[in-house]
Design a protein around this motif. Structure first.
Motif, short mmCIF file in Angstrom:
data_model
loop_
_atom_site.label_atom_id
_atom_site.label_comp_id
_atom_site.label_asym_id
_atom_site.label_seq_id
_atom_site.Cartn_x
_atom_site.Cartn_y
_atom_site.Cartn_z
N PHE A 171 0.81 -1.22 0.00
CA PHE A 171 0.00 0.00 0.00
C PHE A 171 0.85 1.27 0.00
CE2 PHE A 171 -2.26 -3.41 2.11
CZ PHE A 171 -3.47 -3.44 1.43
N ILE A 172 2.12 1.13 -0.35
CA ILE A 172 3.03 2.27 -0.30
C ILE A 172 3.75 2.42 -1.63
CG2 ILE A 172 5.18 3.13 0.72
CD1 ILE A 172 4.27 1.97 3.37
N SER A 173 3.74 3.64 -2.16
CA SER A 173 4.54 3.94 -3.34
C SER A 173 5.98 4.15 -2.90
CB SER A 173 4.02 5.21 -4.02
OG SER A 173 4.95 5.68 -4.97
N VAL A 226 -5.17 5.11 4.23
CA VAL A 226 -5.31 4.55 2.89
C VAL A 226 -6.80 4.52 2.61
CG1 VAL A 226 -4.96 2.59 1.36
CG2 VAL A 226 -3.21 3.15 3.05
N PRO A 267 -3.06 6.61 -7.24
CA PRO A 267 -2.07 6.59 -6.16
C PRO A 267 -2.39 7.55 -5.03
CG PRO A 267 -1.16 7.60 -8.15
CD PRO A 267 -2.45 6.95 -8.54
N THR A 270 -2.78 4.43 -2.13
CA THR A 270 -1.55 4.20 -1.38
C THR A 270 -1.57 5.04 -0.11
OG1 THR A 270 -0.33 5.93 -2.57
CG2 THR A 270 -0.22 3.69 -3.47
#
Length: 343
Positions: A150-152, A196, A212, A216
């Motif tokens: 869940f993270i760019s 999120v 995004p 994210t």
């Protein structure tokens, strides 16, 4: 002597994601330096899940280690509590998957979502259930996160902190040991600071493209810092007061591993020193709801806790939720080597 509940930790285990990302690798996609990350957070690297790894898979590995540590098998588990915000599915509960994969029969299972305060919350939920229901022999409490999904990696605010992993404990009935008290507090004034939004009922994905900005993690580090330094000492004091204890008398602290600099600041603010705690955030990153469990498991492995110690767990989670609990540590090795002890 503290009035212990008789519901104590009898086994620990943990499992990290199999991929290691150091600061040099992360900074290739960011406009910051490895030195800046260490200065601000103390984090040198993170453990990330490989594409074929899952929250349930990491949980299962940690759970099996904890059960082996406690000397029990699946037939002796009556309660499973999974603490996570990154389960395999939206539903059913991750705890049900662990129940299936371990081969547990009957009993109760549930998931707890209190973000990074999840494991401390789950410990209290499970121990409260055991104290109220004498038929519950052993509980399995798991903290797990796959934050990286869940993270760019180009979002410095979130990517510098978060890692993937699972930690687990077994709770059993031990005389003159176990949880003594707990305290919780919520300050929802910064509800939107860490979030999120994608995947919730307001921002479902079936009829829209991946976004995004929504799908994210968004993280306001300054708001998180202010919340933690304001309220975490308060819940620690409240839990200690309920136990009839000054928190400075505790032998050991296990904190949520959000940020090494934050832990150092909190310890100084509370008049303590780092010798009475264990940290691994610099080496493995912030594993969310798993972090307190993993830190505990590693501390036990390294012989940092001994029978009779007063141990305080404390964590902060997005929303913001704060939790602390006071425990009288059991002599786990002695218990598990006693042929007359029955779980």
């Amino acid at each position: 002597m503290l009035q212990s509940s008789g519901v104590a930790v009898t086994g620990v285990g943990h499992k990290l994601g199999s991929l290691v990302e150091d600061n040099e690798t992360l900074c290739r996609n960011l406009d910051i330096t490895p030195e800046w990350i260490i200065e601000k957070t103390g984090i040198e690297r993170r453990y990330l899940a490989a594409p074929d790894e899952t929250a349930s898979g990491l949980s299962l590995a940690a759970a099996r280690d904890a059960m082996a540590s406690a000397g029990i098998d699946a037939s002796q588990i009556d309660l499973i509590v999974c603490c996570t915000f990154s389960a395999d599915y939206r539903f059913p509960a991750l705890a049900s998957k662990i129940h299936l994969d371990l081969g547990v029969k009957g009993g109760q299972m549930m998931d707890v979502q209190a973000n990074c305060a999840g494991f401390v919350t789950g410990l209290t939920v499970a121990s409260d259930r055991m104290r109220l229901d004498p038929e519950l022999r052993n509980a399995l409490v798991i903290g797990v996160e796959l934050n990286s999904r869940f993270i760019s990696r180009s979002n410095a605010d979130a990517a510098i902190y978060h890692s993937d992993g699972a930690g687990a404990v077994v709770l059993s009935r031990i005389p003159d040991a176990g949880i003594v008290s707990s305290a919780f507090h919520t300050d929802s004034s910064n509800y939107e600071a860490v979030r999120v939004r994608g995947g919730g009922s307001t921002f479902t994905r079936p009829d829209r493209a991946f976004d995004p900005a929504i799908d994210t993690m968004e993280l306001n580090g300054i708001a998180t810092w202010k919340q933690a330094i304001t309220h975490l000492p308060t819940v620690i004091r409240r839990a200690s007061e309920k136990a009839g204890l000054n928190y400075r008398e505790a032998d050991f602290f296990v904190f949520h591993q959000a940020n090494l600099r934050l832990i150092e600041y909190l310890v100084r603010k509370m008049g303590g020193d780092m010798s009475k705690t264990y940290t691994n955030v610099g080496r493995i990153g912030n594993t969310g709801a798993a972090s307190t469990a993993i830190a505990l498991s590693e501390a036990v492995e390294r012989g940092r806790l001994k029978a009779g110690d007063v141990v305080i767990f404390a964590a902060v989670g997005a929303g913001f939720s704060f939790g602390a609990s006071v425990w009288r540590w059991a002599d786990v090795k002695a218990v598990n080597s006693d042929p007359d002890w029955v779980a």
